[in-house]
Every structure is written in C-alpha cells, then in structure tokens.
Design a protein around this motif. Structure first.
Motif, PDB file in Angstrom:
ATOM      1  N   LEU A 221      26.498  43.114  44.427  1.00  0.00           N
ATOM      2  CA  LEU A 221      25.785  41.894  44.033  1.00  0.00           C
ATOM      3  C   LEU A 221      26.472  41.298  42.815  1.00  0.00           C
ATOM      4  CD1 LEU A 221      23.669  43.275  45.866  1.00  0.00           C
ATOM      5  CD2 LEU A 221      21.893  42.422  44.326  1.00  0.00           C
ATOM      6  N   ILE A 222      26.803  40.019  42.886  1.00  0.00           N
ATOM      7  CA  ILE A 222      27.532  39.367  41.783  1.00  0.00           C
ATOM      8  C   ILE A 222      27.116  37.905  41.658  1.00  0.00           C
ATOM      9  CG2 ILE A 222      29.506  38.819  43.305  1.00  0.00           C
ATOM     10  CD1 ILE A 222      31.252  39.364  40.679  1.00  0.00           C
ATOM     11  N   SER A 223      27.187  37.387  40.437  1.00  0.00           N
ATOM     12  CA  SER A 223      26.905  35.970  40.194  1.00  0.00           C
ATOM     13  C   SER A 223      27.879  35.122  40.999  1.00  0.00           C
ATOM     14  CB  SER A 223      27.116  35.619  38.719  1.00  0.00           C
ATOM     15  OG  SER A 223      26.832  36.696  37.859  1.00  0.00           O
ATOM     16  N   THR A 224      27.390  34.054  41.615  1.00  0.00           N
ATOM     17  CA  THR A 224      28.314  33.149  42.314  1.00  0.00           C
ATOM     18  C   THR A 224      28.988  32.185  41.344  1.00  0.00           C
ATOM     19  OG1 THR A 224      28.622  31.633  44.159  1.00  0.00           O
ATOM     20  CG2 THR A 224      26.577  31.372  42.905  1.00  0.00           C
ATOM     21  N   GLU A 225      28.274  31.862  40.226  1.00  0.00           N
ATOM     22  CA  GLU A 225      28.846  30.930  39.257  1.00  0.00           C
ATOM     23  C   GLU A 225      29.661  31.720  38.243  1.00  0.00           C
ATOM     24  OE1 GLU A 225      28.995  27.393  39.401  1.00  0.00           O
ATOM     25  OE2 GLU A 225      30.531  28.168  38.096  1.00  0.00           O
ATOM     26  N   THR A 226      30.912  31.963  38.584  1.00  0.00           N
ATOM     27  CA  THR A 226      31.805  32.763  37.742  1.00  0.00           C
ATOM     28  C   THR A 226      33.239  32.362  38.025  1.00  0.00           C
ATOM     29  OG1 THR A 226      32.655  35.004  37.337  1.00  0.00           O
ATOM     30  CG2 THR A 226      31.808  34.592  39.523  1.00  0.00           C
ATOM     31  N   PHE A 227      34.123  32.687  37.102  1.00  0.00           N
ATOM     32  CA  PHE A 227      35.547  32.689  37.410  1.00  0.00           C
ATOM     33  C   PHE A 227      35.749  33.711  38.527  1.00  0.00           C
ATOM     34  CE2 PHE A 227      39.904  34.319  36.207  1.00  0.00           C
ATOM     35  CZ  PHE A 227      40.576  33.250  36.761  1.00  0.00           C
ATOM     36  N   ILE A 228      36.722  33.474  39.398  1.00  0.00           N
ATOM     37  CA  ILE A 228      36.824  34.240  40.647  1.00  0.00           C
ATOM     38  C   ILE A 228      37.283  35.701  40.463  1.00  0.00           C
ATOM     39  CG2 ILE A 228      39.228  33.664  41.237  1.00  0.00           C
ATOM     40  CD1 ILE A 228      38.184  33.029  44.123  1.00  0.00           C
ATOM     41  N   ALA A 229      37.859  36.039  39.316  1.00  0.00           N
ATOM     42  CA  ALA A 229      38.475  37.369  39.126  1.00  0.00           C
ATOM     43  C   ALA A 229      37.567  38.554  39.503  1.00  0.00           C
ATOM     44  CB  ALA A 229      38.982  37.524  37.699  1.00  0.00           C
ATOM     45  N   PRO A 230      36.319  38.615  39.022  1.00  0.00           N
ATOM     46  CA  PRO A 230      35.507  39.794  39.370  1.00  0.00           C
ATOM     47  C   PRO A 230      35.189  39.870  40.862  1.00  0.00           C
ATOM     48  CG  PRO A 230      34.197  38.180  38.150  1.00  0.00           C
ATOM     49  CD  PRO A 230      35.619  37.726  38.072  1.00  0.00           C
ATOM     50  N   VAL A 231      35.121  38.718  41.528  1.00  0.00           N
ATOM     51  CA  VAL A 231      34.865  38.724  42.976  1.00  0.00           C
ATOM     52  C   VAL A 231      36.101  39.257  43.706  1.00  0.00           C
ATOM     53  CG1 VAL A 231      34.090  37.368  44.949  1.00  0.00           C
ATOM     54  CG2 VAL A 231      33.384  36.698  42.638  1.00  0.00           C
ATOM     55  N   ASN A 232      37.276  38.831  43.244  1.00  0.00           N
ATOM     56  CA  ASN A 232      38.509  39.357  43.836  1.00  0.00           C
ATOM     57  C   ASN A 232      38.610  40.870  43.644  1.00  0.00           C
ATOM     58  OD1 ASN A 232      39.294  36.848  44.713  1.00  0.00           O
ATOM     59  ND2 ASN A 232      40.644  36.442  42.971  1.00  0.00           N
ATOM     60  N   ALA A 233      38.188  41.347  42.480  1.00  0.00           N
ATOM     61  CA  ALA A 233      38.240  42.800  42.217  1.00  0.00           C
ATOM     62  C   ALA A 233      37.401  43.560  43.250  1.00  0.00           C
ATOM     63  CB  ALA A 233      37.769  43.094  40.797  1.00  0.00           C
ATOM     64  N   ILE A 234      36.274  42.974  43.644  1.00  0.00           N
ATOM     65  CA  ILE A 234      35.433  43.582  44.690  1.00  0.00           C
ATOM     66  C   ILE A 234      36.222  43.657  45.997  1.00  0.00           C
ATOM     67  CG2 ILE A 234      33.348  43.247  46.106  1.00  0.00           C
ATOM     68  CD1 ILE A 234      32.103  41.848  43.595  1.00  0.00           C
ATOM     69  N   SER A 235      36.931  42.579  46.310  1.00  0.00           N
ATOM     70  CA  SER A 235      37.729  42.552  47.543  1.00  0.00           C
ATOM     71  C   SER A 235      38.846  43.592  47.516  1.00  0.00           C
ATOM     72  CB  SER A 235      38.344  41.164  47.757  1.00  0.00           C
ATOM     73  OG  SER A 235      37.332  40.186  47.800  1.00  0.00           O
ATOM     74  N   TYR A 236      39.445  43.824  46.332  1.00  0.00           N
ATOM     75  CA  TYR A 236      40.518  44.824  46.228  1.00  0.00           C
ATOM     76  C   TYR A 236      40.013  46.222  46.607  1.00  0.00           C
ATOM     77  CZ  TYR A 236      42.690  41.199  43.234  1.00  0.00           C
ATOM     78  OH  TYR A 236      43.179  40.030  42.712  1.00  0.00           O
ATOM     79  N   CYS A 237      38.688  46.439  46.472  1.00  0.00           N
ATOM     80  CA  CYS A 237      38.099  47.738  46.839  1.00  0.00           C
ATOM     81  C   CYS A 237      37.682  47.759  48.308  1.00  0.00           C
ATOM     82  CB  CYS A 237      36.869  48.028  45.979  1.00  0.00           C
ATOM     83  SG  CYS A 237      37.219  48.127  44.227  1.00  0.00           S
ATOM     84  N   PHE A 238      38.010  46.700  49.048  1.00  0.00           N
ATOM     85  CA  PHE A 238      37.571  46.562  50.439  1.00  0.00           C
ATOM     86  C   PHE A 238      36.046  46.578  50.532  1.00  0.00           C
ATOM     87  CE2 PHE A 238      41.784  48.495  50.366  1.00  0.00           C
ATOM     88  CZ  PHE A 238      42.501  47.548  51.071  1.00  0.00           C
ATOM     89  N   ALA A 239      35.406  46.152  49.456  1.00  0.00           N
ATOM     90  CA  ALA A 239      33.958  45.952  49.451  1.00  0.00           C
ATOM     91  C   ALA A 239      33.708  44.447  49.597  1.00  0.00           C
ATOM     92  CB  ALA A 239      33.355  46.484  48.162  1.00  0.00           C
ATOM     93  N   GLU A 240      32.439  44.061  49.680  1.00  0.00           N
ATOM     94  CA  GLU A 240      32.116  42.660  49.939  1.00  0.00           C
ATOM     95  C   GLU A 240      31.115  42.144  48.892  1.00  0.00           C
ATOM     96  OE1 GLU A 240      29.871  41.060  53.648  1.00  0.00           O
ATOM     97  OE2 GLU A 240      31.892  41.592  54.318  1.00  0.00           O
ATOM     98  N   PRO A 241      31.359  40.934  48.366  1.00  0.00           N
ATOM     99  CA  PRO A 241      30.390  40.387  47.411  1.00  0.00           C
ATOM    100  C   PRO A 241      29.134  39.873  48.113  1.00  0.00           C
ATOM    101  CG  PRO A 241      32.149  38.796  47.814  1.00  0.00           C
ATOM    102  CD  PRO A 241      32.513  40.034  48.580  1.00  0.00           C
ATOM    103  N   LEU A 242      27.984  40.069  47.479  1.00  0.00           N
ATOM    104  CA  LEU A 242      26.756  39.397  47.906  1.00  0.00           C
ATOM    105  C   LEU A 242      26.363  38.511  46.730  1.00  0.00           C
ATOM    106  CD1 LEU A 242      24.549  39.127  50.100  1.00  0.00           C
ATOM    107  CD2 LEU A 242      23.274  40.906  48.910  1.00  0.00           C
ATOM    108  N   PHE A 243      26.426  37.192  46.946  1.00  0.00           N
ATOM    109  CA  PHE A 243      26.317  36.262  45.831  1.00  0.00           C
ATOM    110  C   PHE A 243      24.868  36.038  45.404  1.00  0.00           C
ATOM    111  CE2 PHE A 243      30.332  35.046  47.955  1.00  0.00           C
ATOM    112  CZ  PHE A 243      31.188  35.380  46.917  1.00  0.00           C
TER     113      PHE A 243
END
Ligand SMILES: *Cc1c(COP(=O)(O)O)cnc(C)c1O
Length: 390
Positions: free
Chosen positions: A83-105
């Motif tokens: 679970l992550i804020s949607t209103e953010t710079f994209i870096a932390p969301v990309n970090a989730i993707s690097y773990c092959f996990a998925e963001p829930l905004f």
C-alpha cells in the motif's frame, strides 16, 4: 506583456553549498579515499542516525536504492501488494516493482495532501483477511507485504492509525521520509517511526550529496542486513564468497563527505525553509484564489518544497511565472494514472488528481534571497488580483 529581459531567473529549489563541503571533499581527494568505503561514510551514517535519534543508519548510492533495500529487508516478496500513496514522486513505487511486488494506491487526504490513513485502515480491515500466510487482500488474493507512507513536501503522514493497525497485523511500515528530513510527527522525527525510514540526498532535497540515500531503523538487525545486501552480500573478503544475490548500492566516501558537511547545515536550512514557508503563508492568507500550504496540528513540517493550492488550476500561473523567469512546478502526476503503471487495474483517487491540477510548488531554495521571495510573492499576488477581477 512580456517581462524585461534583464530579470534574473529564480530557480525552484537548488543546492546550497555553504559549509565544510570543500574541506571534506578535498580530504577524500588528498587521502585517496574516494570510493565505497572510508571514514566519511562511517561518519555520515553515525551522525545522521544521531541527528534523527535512530539506532543505526546504512547509506546507499541514491534514495531509490535505499527504498528497494528497505522493502527487501522487510520481507516483501514477489507477488506481494504494498500500500502506497499515489501522490508521490515515482521512485518508491518503482522500488516496489523492483521487488516484483505490486503497488496498491491510496488516495491523498484533502486537508494535509498526505496518504489518507482512514483509507489504509479501511483497506486492511474491510478488504483483507488475516490468515496464517499473512494478511490477504481479498479481491486479488495477494499478501500485503508492507505499507509505505510517503511524507510529501516536508509534511508527515498521519501515521498513528496506520501504525497501530500494522503492528497488530505484523505488517512492516516503510516510511519514505526523503522530503521530510527534519520534520516531526507528534514529536517523533519522520523516518524513525515505522519499521524502517528512507531518505534521498539528490540535488533538490533538504541536504544533498549530489546523489545518495540512507536507510535508518531502530532494528539493528535490519540495518545490518541492508548494509550486507547493498555491498553484494559478501561474507568472505579474500575468496569473495557471497551468501545472497546482493546489490552494489553503497554510497561513496566522496558523496558522504558532502553529506557530512551538509548535515552540519541542516538546522540552518530548516530555519530558512520555515521562514520562507511563513512568508508565503502570510502573503497568501487573505488573498483570493490561493490556499496556503497546510500544517496539521499533529505535525511539525520540514517545509521542504513550498506548495500552495490554486483552485482555478495551476498551469496558467505556472506559464505566467515562467515568462517572468520564476521557476515553479506542479505536483507529480499521481502514479495510479501514470502511463508507467497503466498495466495495473485502474483505481480511483480523485483527491490526488485534484491536487495535481491545482498545486504549484514555488521557489524555496535555502539560499533564496528576501528580494527573490518578495518578487515571487508580488508577481503571484498581482496575477491573482487581475484574474479575479476579469
Ligand atoms: C527524491 C525522492 C526519492 C528518490 O530519491 P533518488 O535519490 O532520486 O533515487 C524517493 N522518494 C521521494 C519521496 C523523493 O522525493
């Protein structure tokens, strides 16, 4: 009407090299300690942890790397949801993707613009089931691996309700505290409240190392593991034996030398950021067409990037200011509508979309002069008066 070409430009937010940077960097060059080990790396980590009141810190080559490692040491696995804020710079969301996990905004909360804690609680209690293999998100069948609040623009997320529930459910909370270095939530330093806190020292952050990042925690084992993973997970230095797939994410001594010098300036930077924040908020308090930047009762903002809301829409003002050589920036495109994440199920986050349409970040470098501040304020005030008459 075009602006006189002699007007000097006012940048949005630039580094302020004003202390021992030259001396410390020269020491690296003179001694040959320029790479990913050395006395300044240790000094910067030690002093950063001390300033924030955390037990330990591990530095990284940038903030995104710190976030990636934080997710890994917190046990986020491929297929997990975060679970992550949607209103953010994209870096932390990309970090989730690097773990092959998925963001829930998670949408923003309208009064603070930060991750909405009620929405986090609602998702975890109404849409999820606690099972033996963890907290499962019913609509997707995925495990919730972590919750990642991003404290944007200097202001903390209302962490209380999130932490209480996550502790109960054994879900790690990873704070992206990059933009709120020096900010406080109910008296606790941002970045020290969750399981792990992450920071970036890119050029426009509160302090800069050119590029760099840091991970802090009161759980020393987690920080040790982070350090291990970011130095290729080497367990034997002569034979080069590694016990995991590691990363080359460490900060260099050169970067850390800059960081150590910048950290000494943090109190004076925070003081200047607060003065700028107060000046803008005073000027905008009674002006029609603008809502000053919020600061919740629970918060002491680090006032990183001064941002105001212009309900009529921020882009015409952005253009008007750019023509007068005043650099401003809208808030990031919310990530739930980013083309980079178009492969995910489409979510509805109307508050974030409205903030993206209406918010504008204004010049607020710590070396901004009073004259530049006055010019920015009067240009905006005149513009708003004119557009409210017409
Ligand atoms: C700048 C920033 C980052 C990324 O840091 P880098 O050092 O550029 O990788 C991460 N999160 C937030 C909220 C940021 O503002």
């Amino acid at each position: 009407m075009s602006a006189p070409s002699s007007l000097a430009s006012i940048p949005l937010c630039v580094p302020n090299i004003a202390g021992n940077e030259w001396e410390y960097v020269k020491e690296c060059l003179d001694t040959g300690w320029v790479s990913t080990a050395g006395p300044f790396v240790e000094k910067f980590e030690r002093e950063f942890a001390k300033v924030l009141g955390a037990k330990q810190a591990a530095s990284t080559m940038n903030g995104t790397a710190a976030l990636h490692i934080a997710l890994l040491v917190c046990g986020v696995k491929p297929g997990d949801l975060v679970l992550i804020s949607t209103e953010t710079f994209i870096a932390p969301v990309n970090a989730i993707s690097y773990c092959f996990a998925e963001p829930l905004f998670v949408d923003a909360e309208p009064h603070t613009w930060q991750m909405n804690p009620a929405e986090v609680v609602r998702i975890l209690t109404e849409d999820c089931t606690a099972t033996e293999r963890g907290v499962i998100h019913n609509p997707t069948g995925k495990r919730v691996g972590a919750v990642m609040p991003v404290h944007i623009l200097g202001h903390p997320v209302d962490l209380g309700p999130i932490l209480t529930l996550c502790n109960e459910l054994h879900i790690p909370v990873i704070e992206d505290a990059t933009e709120s270095l020096g900010g406080f939530y109910k008296g606790h330093a941002c970045g020290t409240i969750g399981t792990v806190g992450c920071f970036s020292f890119n050029g426009n952050k509160l302090i800069t190392t050119g590029g760099g990042g840091m991970l802090i925690s009161n759980n020393e084992e987690l920080v040790q593991h982070a350090r291990h993973l970011s130095t290729t997970a080497k367990i034997e230095p002569v034979e080069f034996i590694h016990d995991e797939v590691g990363y080359n994410y460490r900060m260099t001594n050169l970067q850390a030398a800059l960081g150590a010098a910048q950290l000494e300036l943090l109190p004076q930077f925070l003081k200047r950021k607060r003065e700028i924040f107060d000046a803008y908020n005073r000027a905008f308090a009674d002006l029609p067409g603008v809502e000053p930047m919020p600061e919740a009762d629970y918060a002491k903002s680090a006032c990183w990037l001064y941002t105001a809301r212009f309900p009529a829409g921020s882009r015409p003002l952005l253009t008007h200011l750019a023509e007068r050589k005043i650099q401003t920036r809208p808030l990031w495109q919310p990530i739930h509508i980013s083309p980079a994440y178009a492969h995910l199920p489409r979510q509805s986050c109307p508050v974030a979309e409205d903030l993206n349409r209406t918010c504008l970040s204004l010049p607020c470098s710590t070396n901004l002069t009073d004259e530049q501040l006055d010019r920015t304020i009067s240009t905006i005030s005149e513009y708003l008066r004119q557009t409210s008459i017409s």
